[in-house]
Design a protein around this motif. Structure first.
Motif, PDB file in Angstrom:
ATOM      1  N   ILE A  22      72.091  88.656  73.717  1.00  0.00           N
ATOM      2  CA  ILE A  22      71.596  87.390  73.164  1.00  0.00           C
ATOM      3  C   ILE A  22      70.321  86.962  73.888  1.00  0.00           C
ATOM      4  O   ILE A  22      69.359  86.505  73.263  1.00  0.00           O
ATOM      5  CB  ILE A  22      72.679  86.302  73.264  1.00  0.00           C
ATOM      6  CG1 ILE A  22      73.837  86.621  72.317  1.00  0.00           C
ATOM      7  CG2 ILE A  22      72.105  84.921  72.951  1.00  0.00           C
ATOM      8  CD1 ILE A  22      75.074  85.769  72.535  1.00  0.00           C
ATOM      9  N   LEU A  27      70.287  85.698  68.799  1.00  0.00           N
ATOM     10  CA  LEU A  27      71.462  85.832  67.935  1.00  0.00           C
ATOM     11  C   LEU A  27      71.123  86.467  66.595  1.00  0.00           C
ATOM     12  O   LEU A  27      71.984  87.063  65.951  1.00  0.00           O
ATOM     13  CB  LEU A  27      72.107  84.458  67.710  1.00  0.00           C
ATOM     14  CG  LEU A  27      73.106  84.037  68.799  1.00  0.00           C
ATOM     15  CD1 LEU A  27      73.444  82.570  68.669  1.00  0.00           C
ATOM     16  CD2 LEU A  27      74.375  84.878  68.709  1.00  0.00           C
ATOM     17  N   GLU A  54      82.949  88.085  65.823  1.00  0.00           N
ATOM     18  CA  GLU A  54      83.122  86.661  66.116  1.00  0.00           C
ATOM     19  C   GLU A  54      83.949  86.458  67.373  1.00  0.00           C
ATOM     20  O   GLU A  54      83.674  85.554  68.174  1.00  0.00           O
ATOM     21  CB  GLU A  54      83.782  85.950  64.942  1.00  0.00           C
ATOM     22  CG  GLU A  54      82.855  85.652  63.778  1.00  0.00           C
ATOM     23  CD  GLU A  54      83.504  84.750  62.746  1.00  0.00           C
ATOM     24  OE1 GLU A  54      84.744  84.599  62.790  1.00  0.00           O
ATOM     25  OE2 GLU A  54      82.777  84.190  61.912  1.00  0.00           O
ATOM     26  N   VAL A  57      81.770  86.839  70.315  1.00  0.00           N
ATOM     27  CA  VAL A  57      80.959  85.634  70.531  1.00  0.00           C
ATOM     28  C   VAL A  57      81.795  84.554  71.215  1.00  0.00           C
ATOM     29  O   VAL A  57      81.319  83.863  72.117  1.00  0.00           O
ATOM     30  CB  VAL A  57      80.369  85.118  69.209  1.00  0.00           C
ATOM     31  CG1 VAL A  57      79.570  83.841  69.442  1.00  0.00           C
ATOM     32  CG2 VAL A  57      79.474  86.171  68.568  1.00  0.00           C
ATOM     33  N   ILE A  61      81.145  82.684  74.707  1.00  0.00           N
ATOM     34  CA  ILE A  61      81.169  81.224  74.878  1.00  0.00           C
ATOM     35  C   ILE A  61      82.088  80.849  76.045  1.00  0.00           C
ATOM     36  O   ILE A  61      81.781  79.943  76.832  1.00  0.00           O
ATOM     37  CB  ILE A  61      81.597  80.537  73.569  1.00  0.00           C
ATOM     38  CG1 ILE A  61      80.480  80.691  72.521  1.00  0.00           C
ATOM     39  CG2 ILE A  61      81.913  79.057  73.796  1.00  0.00           C
ATOM     40  CD1 ILE A  61      80.869  80.245  71.127  1.00  0.00           C
ATOM     41  N   LEU A 103      72.053  81.066  73.919  1.00  0.00           N
ATOM     42  CA  LEU A 103      73.238  80.810  73.095  1.00  0.00           C
ATOM     43  C   LEU A 103      73.411  79.319  72.832  1.00  0.00           C
ATOM     44  O   LEU A 103      73.620  78.909  71.693  1.00  0.00           O
ATOM     45  CB  LEU A 103      74.483  81.392  73.768  1.00  0.00           C
ATOM     46  CG  LEU A 103      75.779  81.345  72.950  1.00  0.00           C
ATOM     47  CD1 LEU A 103      76.657  82.553  73.278  1.00  0.00           C
ATOM     48  CD2 LEU A 103      76.572  80.068  73.198  1.00  0.00           C
ATOM     49  N   SER A 106      70.658  77.996  70.489  1.00  0.00           N
ATOM     50  CA  SER A 106      70.347  78.765  69.285  1.00  0.00           C
ATOM     51  C   SER A 106      70.673  78.001  68.006  1.00  0.00           C
ATOM     52  O   SER A 106      71.725  77.372  67.890  1.00  0.00           O
ATOM     53  CB  SER A 106      71.130  80.083  69.289  1.00  0.00           C
ATOM     54  OG  SER A 106      70.922  80.779  68.088  1.00  0.00           O
ATOM     55  N   GLN A 108      70.979  79.713  65.311  1.00  0.00           N
ATOM     56  CA  GLN A 108      71.731  80.695  64.523  1.00  0.00           C
ATOM     57  C   GLN A 108      73.194  80.806  64.955  1.00  0.00           C
ATOM     58  O   GLN A 108      73.917  81.666  64.462  1.00  0.00           O
ATOM     59  CB  GLN A 108      71.084  82.089  64.637  1.00  0.00           C
ATOM     60  CG  GLN A 108      69.766  82.234  63.917  1.00  0.00           C
ATOM     61  CD  GLN A 108      68.593  81.884  64.806  1.00  0.00           C
ATOM     62  OE1 GLN A 108      68.663  82.052  66.011  1.00  0.00           O
ATOM     63  NE2 GLN A 108      67.515  81.398  64.213  1.00  0.00           N
ATOM     64  N   LEU A 109      73.637  79.939  65.891  1.00  0.00           N
ATOM     65  CA  LEU A 109      74.993  80.082  66.416  1.00  0.00           C
ATOM     66  C   LEU A 109      76.035  80.015  65.310  1.00  0.00           C
ATOM     67  O   LEU A 109      77.014  80.761  65.319  1.00  0.00           O
ATOM     68  CB  LEU A 109      75.272  79.001  67.463  1.00  0.00           C
ATOM     69  CG  LEU A 109      76.647  79.078  68.143  1.00  0.00           C
ATOM     70  CD1 LEU A 109      76.824  80.402  68.882  1.00  0.00           C
ATOM     71  CD2 LEU A 109      76.841  77.914  69.108  1.00  0.00           C
ATOM     72  N   ALA A 113      79.142  82.590  65.214  1.00  0.00           N
ATOM     73  CA  ALA A 113      80.406  82.111  65.780  1.00  0.00           C
ATOM     74  C   ALA A 113      81.199  81.337  64.737  1.00  0.00           C
ATOM     75  O   ALA A 113      80.626  80.698  63.851  1.00  0.00           O
ATOM     76  CB  ALA A 113      80.133  81.215  66.988  1.00  0.00           C
ATOM     77  N   VAL A 118      81.225  76.913  67.574  1.00  0.00           N
ATOM     78  CA  VAL A 118      80.086  76.005  67.450  1.00  0.00           C
ATOM     79  C   VAL A 118      80.442  74.636  68.032  1.00  0.00           C
ATOM     80  O   VAL A 118      79.643  74.017  68.752  1.00  0.00           O
ATOM     81  CB  VAL A 118      79.656  75.874  65.976  1.00  0.00           C
ATOM     82  CG1 VAL A 118      78.528  74.868  65.824  1.00  0.00           C
ATOM     83  CG2 VAL A 118      79.230  77.228  65.413  1.00  0.00           C
ATOM     84  N   VAL A 121      80.453  74.704  71.922  1.00  0.00           N
ATOM     85  CA  VAL A 121      79.109  74.684  72.503  1.00  0.00           C
ATOM     86  C   VAL A 121      78.515  73.275  72.411  1.00  0.00           C
ATOM     87  O   VAL A 121      77.897  72.794  73.360  1.00  0.00           O
ATOM     88  CB  VAL A 121      78.196  75.722  71.819  1.00  0.00           C
ATOM     89  CG1 VAL A 121      76.749  75.551  72.256  1.00  0.00           C
ATOM     90  CG2 VAL A 121      78.680  77.133  72.142  1.00  0.00           C
TER      91      VAL A 121
END
Length: 211
Positions: A22, A27, A54, A57, A61, A103, A106, A108-109, A113, A118, A121
């Motif tokens: 990453i 991502l 996933e 990811v 996280i 991450l 991002s 694009q998370l 994910a 999401v 985070v």
């Protein structure tokens, strides 16, 4: 031949490799093949430890949470000093682990994910922001903030500096001391009377008489 490792150790290694991918590729180019190559295993071996990308990811996280919040919150009585300790540590760990900033920041998370990842985070960001505001509210209530600086505008200054340093270039040794210099500048603005008086800082023991 790749060394066979215990499952827990391998899963942690894969999560770390995911953060490295990453950091280096973002991502948008985060693929299971790139992770497998980083670890030195096949795609098939990767998915013996995680059922889906996933899930990898989510493990990354988990690793981000461990990196960001180990030793959190700092145990320091003075709220401005406590905030400074947090500020320095947070910049240090992000610079040591570039995948963390990529991450957490991002856009694009959500594509990589599941929703719970999401949400977690986003929770990391809220937790950090709340800590900054709590320190500043306490400093204000104890009369430690400068008269012309309130907790709300102080939080903007601190969080803005954290964001700029976390996402700015870390290379170049003259920049290595930048977080410390930035914090000192912030402390001069935030603290009543400027920086904390030297008499209230921890003192080093004086050397004994020479024999």
């Amino acid at each position: 031949m790749n060394e066979r490792k215990p499952a827990g150790s391998r899963r942690r290694e894969i999560a770390g490799a995911a953060l490295k991918v990453i950091a280096e590729q973002g991502l948008a180019r985060f693929t299971s093949l790139a992770i497998a190559r980083e670890v030195g295993v096949s795609d098939a071996a990767l998915f013996r430890h995680f059922p889906t990308k996933e899930a990898i990811v989510l493990a990354a996280i988990d690793r981000v949470e461990e990196i960001l919040f180990t030793g959190f919150p700092p145990r320091v009585d003075d709220p401005v000093e406590r905030l400074g300790t947090f500020f320095r540590r947070r910049i240090a760990v992000i610079r040591e682990n570039p995948g963390v900033a990529r991450l957490v920041g991002s856009e694009q998370l959500a594509q990589a994910a599941p929703p719970e990842g999401v949400a977690r985070v986003a929770g990391f960001r809220r937790r950090s922001q709340a800590f900054v505001r709590e320190c500043l509210d306490e400093a204000h209530s104890r009369g430690l903030l400068a008269d012309d600086v309130g907790p709300e505008e102080a939080a903007v200054l601190v969080l803005g500096a954290l964001l700029a340093l976390a996402h700015g270039p870390a290379a170049g040794r003259p920049r290595a001391q930048l977080p410390e210099r930035v914090w000192r500048a912030l402390e001069r603005v935030l603290r009543r009377g400027g920086r904390r008086p030297a008499t209230s800082r921890p003192t080093r023991p004086r050397p004994g008489p020479r024999s």
